[in-house]
Each structure stands twice: as structure tokens, then as C-alpha cells.
Design a protein around this motif. Sequence first.
Motif, PDB file in Angstrom:
ATOM      1  N   GLU A 108       0.838  -1.213   0.000  1.00 15.03           N
ATOM      2  CA  GLU A 108       0.000   0.000   0.000  1.00 15.03           C
ATOM      3  C   GLU A 108       0.871   1.260   0.000  1.00 15.03           C
ATOM      4  O   GLU A 108       0.504   2.268  -0.610  1.00 15.03           O
ATOM      5  CB  GLU A 108      -0.921   0.051   1.238  1.00 15.03           C
ATOM      6  CG  GLU A 108      -1.847  -1.154   1.427  1.00 15.03           C
ATOM      7  CD  GLU A 108      -1.121  -2.444   1.798  1.00 15.03           C
ATOM      8  OE1 GLU A 108      -0.164  -2.391   2.597  1.00 15.03           O
ATOM      9  OE2 GLU A 108      -1.495  -3.522   1.263  1.00 15.03           O
ATOM     10  N   THR A 109       2.005   1.198   0.693  1.00 13.73           N
ATOM     11  CA  THR A 109       2.878   2.385   0.734  1.00 13.73           C
ATOM     12  C   THR A 109       3.522   2.623  -0.633  1.00 13.73           C
ATOM     13  O   THR A 109       3.841   3.753  -0.980  1.00 13.73           O
ATOM     14  CB  THR A 109       3.985   2.261   1.807  1.00 13.73           C
ATOM     15  OG1 THR A 109       4.860   1.177   1.467  1.00 13.73           O
ATOM     16  CG2 THR A 109       3.416   2.036   3.193  1.00 13.73           C
ATOM     17  N   VAL A 110       3.685   1.543  -1.391  1.00 18.14           N
ATOM     18  CA  VAL A 110       4.282   1.679  -2.727  1.00 18.14           C
ATOM     19  C   VAL A 110       3.265   2.328  -3.669  1.00 18.14           C
ATOM     20  O   VAL A 110       3.608   3.250  -4.424  1.00 18.14           O
ATOM     21  CB  VAL A 110       4.724   0.300  -3.277  1.00 18.14           C
ATOM     22  CG1 VAL A 110       5.353   0.450  -4.659  1.00 18.14           C
ATOM     23  CG2 VAL A 110       5.693  -0.379  -2.323  1.00 18.14           C
ATOM     24  N   THR A 111       2.011   1.879  -3.612  1.00 19.05           N
ATOM     25  CA  THR A 111       1.010   2.451  -4.529  1.00 19.05           C
ATOM     26  C   THR A 111       0.782   3.933  -4.202  1.00 19.05           C
ATOM     27  O   THR A 111       0.661   4.757  -5.110  1.00 19.05           O
ATOM     28  CB  THR A 111      -0.324   1.670  -4.483  1.00 19.05           C
ATOM     29  OG1 THR A 111      -0.710   1.513  -3.132  1.00 19.05           O
ATOM     30  CG2 THR A 111      -0.216   0.309  -5.117  1.00 19.05           C
ATOM     31  N   GLU A 112       0.767   4.260  -2.912  1.00 15.74           N
ATOM     32  CA  GLU A 112       0.618   5.683  -2.525  1.00 15.74           C
ATOM     33  C   GLU A 112       1.782   6.516  -3.079  1.00 15.74           C
ATOM     34  O   GLU A 112       1.582   7.591  -3.644  1.00 15.74           O
ATOM     35  CB  GLU A 112       0.655   5.822  -1.003  1.00 15.74           C
ATOM     36  CG  GLU A 112      -0.706   5.830  -0.345  1.00 15.74           C
ATOM     37  CD  GLU A 112      -0.543   5.723   1.165  1.00 15.74           C
ATOM     38  OE1 GLU A 112       0.294   6.450   1.731  1.00 15.74           O
ATOM     39  OE2 GLU A 112      -1.252   4.896   1.761  1.00 15.74           O
ATOM     40  N   ALA A 113       2.987   6.000  -2.894  1.00 11.14           N
ATOM     41  CA  ALA A 113       4.171   6.742  -3.357  1.00 11.14           C
ATOM     42  C   ALA A 113       4.177   6.854  -4.879  1.00 11.14           C
ATOM     43  O   ALA A 113       4.554   7.903  -5.429  1.00 11.14           O
ATOM     44  CB  ALA A 113       5.443   6.052  -2.866  1.00 11.14           C
ATOM     45  N   LEU A 114       3.717   5.799  -5.550  1.00 11.77           N
ATOM     46  CA  LEU A 114       3.687   5.838  -7.019  1.00 11.77           C
ATOM     47  C   LEU A 114       2.733   6.919  -7.520  1.00 11.77           C
ATOM     48  O   LEU A 114       3.022   7.620  -8.496  1.00 11.77           O
ATOM     49  CB  LEU A 114       3.256   4.477  -7.584  1.00 11.77           C
ATOM     50  CG  LEU A 114       4.372   3.431  -7.709  1.00 11.77           C
ATOM     51  CD1 LEU A 114       3.774   2.069  -8.058  1.00 11.77           C
ATOM     52  CD2 LEU A 114       5.403   3.837  -8.768  1.00 11.77           C
ATOM     53  N   SER A 115       1.596   7.089  -6.830  1.00 12.05           N
ATOM     54  CA  SER A 115       0.668   8.130  -7.314  1.00 12.05           C
ATOM     55  C   SER A 115       1.259   9.520  -7.071  1.00 12.05           C
ATOM     56  O   SER A 115       1.069  10.442  -7.853  1.00 12.05           O
ATOM     57  CB  SER A 115      -0.745   7.974  -6.734  1.00 12.05           C
ATOM     58  OG  SER A 115      -0.685   8.133  -5.364  1.00 12.05           O
ATOM     59  N   ARG A 116       2.047   9.655  -5.986  1.00 13.98           N
ATOM     60  CA  ARG A 116       2.752  10.922  -5.721  1.00 13.98           C
ATOM     61  C   ARG A 116       3.768  11.204  -6.846  1.00 13.98           C
ATOM     62  O   ARG A 116       3.864  12.326  -7.345  1.00 13.98           O
ATOM     63  CB  ARG A 116       3.448  10.760  -4.368  1.00 13.98           C
ATOM     64  CG  ARG A 116       3.975  11.979  -3.731  1.00 13.98           C
ATOM     65  CD  ARG A 116       2.931  12.676  -2.875  1.00 13.98           C
ATOM     66  NE  ARG A 116       3.262  14.095  -2.751  1.00 13.98           N
ATOM     67  CZ  ARG A 116       4.147  14.586  -1.907  1.00 13.98           C
ATOM     68  NH1 ARG A 116       4.771  13.801  -1.065  1.00 13.98           N
ATOM     69  NH2 ARG A 116       4.408  15.888  -1.885  1.00 13.98           N
TER      70      ARG A 116
END
Length: 354
Positions: free
Chosen positions: A72-80
Motif C-alpha cells: 500500500e505504501t508503494v502504490t501511494e508513493a507511485l501516485s505521488r
Amino acid sequence: MKNFQFESLPGRVLFGAGTLTEVSAELQALGARKALVIATADLAELAREVGALLGDLCAGIHAQAVQHIPYETVTEALSRVQSLDVDSLVAVGGGSSIGLAKAIALETSLPILAIPTTYAGSEMTPIWGITQNGVKKTGKNLIVKPKSVIYDSKLTVTLPVRLSVTSGMNAIAHCAEGLYAENANPIISLLAEDGIRALRASLPQICSNPNDEDARSEAQYGTWLGGTVLGSVGMALHHKLCHVLGGSYNLPHAETHTVVLPYAIWYNAGHAPEAMKALARALGSDVSDVAGSIYDLLKSMDAPTSLAEIGMKEKDLDAAAKLATQNPYYNPRPIDEKSIRQLLEYAYNGQRPV
Ligand code: NAD
């Protein structure tokens, strides 16, 4: 001399106290103009300092990395990354910050400039890891290996003594297993031996005085060598056990490496004579008591020495032994469930390995 293969991995290193001030030039040398700075939440202030040094080259700060890189932290960072349209990642911190940057790079191929502040060594490796549904998946891909690394020992002075010691033992573990790796070679073994020597010398000095700049610098040098070893040759039983104990029983990464190392070395001692000679030289110990001398070193630094004290439950030892022996992998001494169960019991109780 035995036949061997050697492949050097690409990458640039800037080493020395105060080198953080070069971050802007270093990023531009990579051809990058718009970076996202990544860190863990408790290093947010340092991330902002790095952002300030980058000035216009900094597009944003993302201080939300957490250990073991939950998906989940990866998908959040990817959208950033997508919304800011950045062309590079600057990872500041330990294996967690650098690990999140690597997970982003795996998807985007963005170049990483790493500024490590622990002794875990992830910055020198092409190894990534992402945890999804409680399972940590790992892999190797050169695209995630940081293109440039700034080792500024001034940034490690705030690393608490206990974490300095356990993280430093993590680096020693990379070196130790590199010495008896299946694809060990004389070049990497030189690095491994000098890495152990540097960390063996500096960690007790850091315990006595955490602000000792020379000791901090020497520990970082050992870290660089340890990371290079980890990135270059295969690991064995010790890393497998730590992966199982951290991944399935949520034990803390660096402390697990610290506790397990004497027992993994004890287990392999009779099957890796050249590695034991190198370890003995680097540790200044008797070749017949390398495992015991690592244990004594831990005791002298008030480091954890038993799995019980870092949160392992005795009832889980059987299952852990099964998990650690499930998939065959290289180790100098053959692996079987009964022997590994015994090793885990010794490590659980924290008795000196002899
Ligand atoms: P970490 O990055 O989780 O850091 C531990 C804690 O220390 C964090 O709270 C962090 O914010 C804090 N911290 C870091 N530097 C600090 C400093 N200078 N001063 C004060 N606080 C500081 O811990 P770690 O041991 O560096 O990394 C562990 C993770 O890295 C694990 O997930 C492990 O699997 C991974 N790892 C990966 C590789 C690889 O090659 N891919 C290698 C080693 C470790």
C-alpha cells in the motif's frame, strides 16, 4: 586458486563527513532535475533539509516509508511520483527509505540517489523487497540499484547506540556470509574481511562515544563494503533464517541479524575453514572460537543475544525450523530441519555457542 567469476556493479559513491552538501551537484550529474525526496516519518526533518539543499531540484518530500515496504505504501508513493511528474528519487535514511525508493524504481525505472543513515547496506544492492498480504517478496533487478550514493557520516551520529550496534552487525553478517558464499571470489572476500575489521573496530567505539566522528566514518566504510558484498555474491543460512524470522514472526530486522549471526557462524564453522580464518583475522579472535567471539562482542556492547528477548515465541520454533528448511538453498553445511531446530533453540535461549 579456484576458478571464479567476478562482475562489478555500476554506481558512484561520494564518501566523507559533510558530503551531503554535494547533493545538488550529484543529482544533476545523474541528469536529473526534479526529485522526490523519500524518507521514514521520523526522518522528515532531515528529508526537508535535503529538500532545502536541492532547492528547485526538489519537487516534494514523501516521508512515509515504513519497514518491510508494505504494498500500500508503494502504490501511494507511485501516485505521488505520477502527480508530481518527477524524474528521480532521493532516498534518505535506512533500508526502509531506500527500499521504498527501490520499489518505485522497479515500476518506473527512475534513477535513485541514496543517502544512507544506517548500516544496513541496501544502497549498494540491486535487491528489492515488497510485502503484500503478509508475505515479503524479494527479487534482484539492476534498475533499482542506486545510481549514486552519498555516505556522509555526520548523518549517522543521531542513530541511537542500540540501532548503531545492531545495524552494524547486519553489515558484518553480509560480510561473513559473503566469505562462504557459493559464488565467493577473492575480490569480494577482500572487501568482506576489511568490512568486518572496520566494523569490529568502530562499533565498540561508537558505544563508548556515539559522537566519535572517526568511528562513525569507519563504520560507514564497513557498511559500504558490507552492502557491496551483499549485492555481489549469494547469501546462505544466516540470511535465510533472518528472512523467515523477520517476515513470518515480525522480529525487528537489525536485531534479528544480531542475535542469529553467532549461531549461523557456529553452524557453518566446520564446513567453511577459509572463511573462518578470514573472520578470525578480521575479528582478532581464535579461529576455533569465531562464533563465541562474535557472541562476546555482542555482550560487551549490550546488544541482544537471544531470540526470546527480541520477541520470538518458543511455541513458534518448530514452524520456523520447517519454514527455514522448506526450499533447498546453498549453505556450506547441509541443512536439515532437526539441526536448524536445535540452532534456533540455542538462539532462543541465547547461550554462548561453542
Ligand atoms: P530502517 O530504515 O527501518 O530504520 C530504522 C529506524 O531508524 C527508522 O525508524 C528510521 O527512521 C530510523 N533512523 C534511520 N537512520 C537514522 C539516523 N541516522 N538517526 C536517527 N534515526 C534514524 O532500518 P534498517 O535496518 O536500515 O533497514 C531495514 C530494512 O531494510 C528491512 O526492511 C530490510 O529488509 C531492508 N534491507 C534491504 C536490503 C537490500 O539490499 N534490499 C539490505 C539491508 C536491509
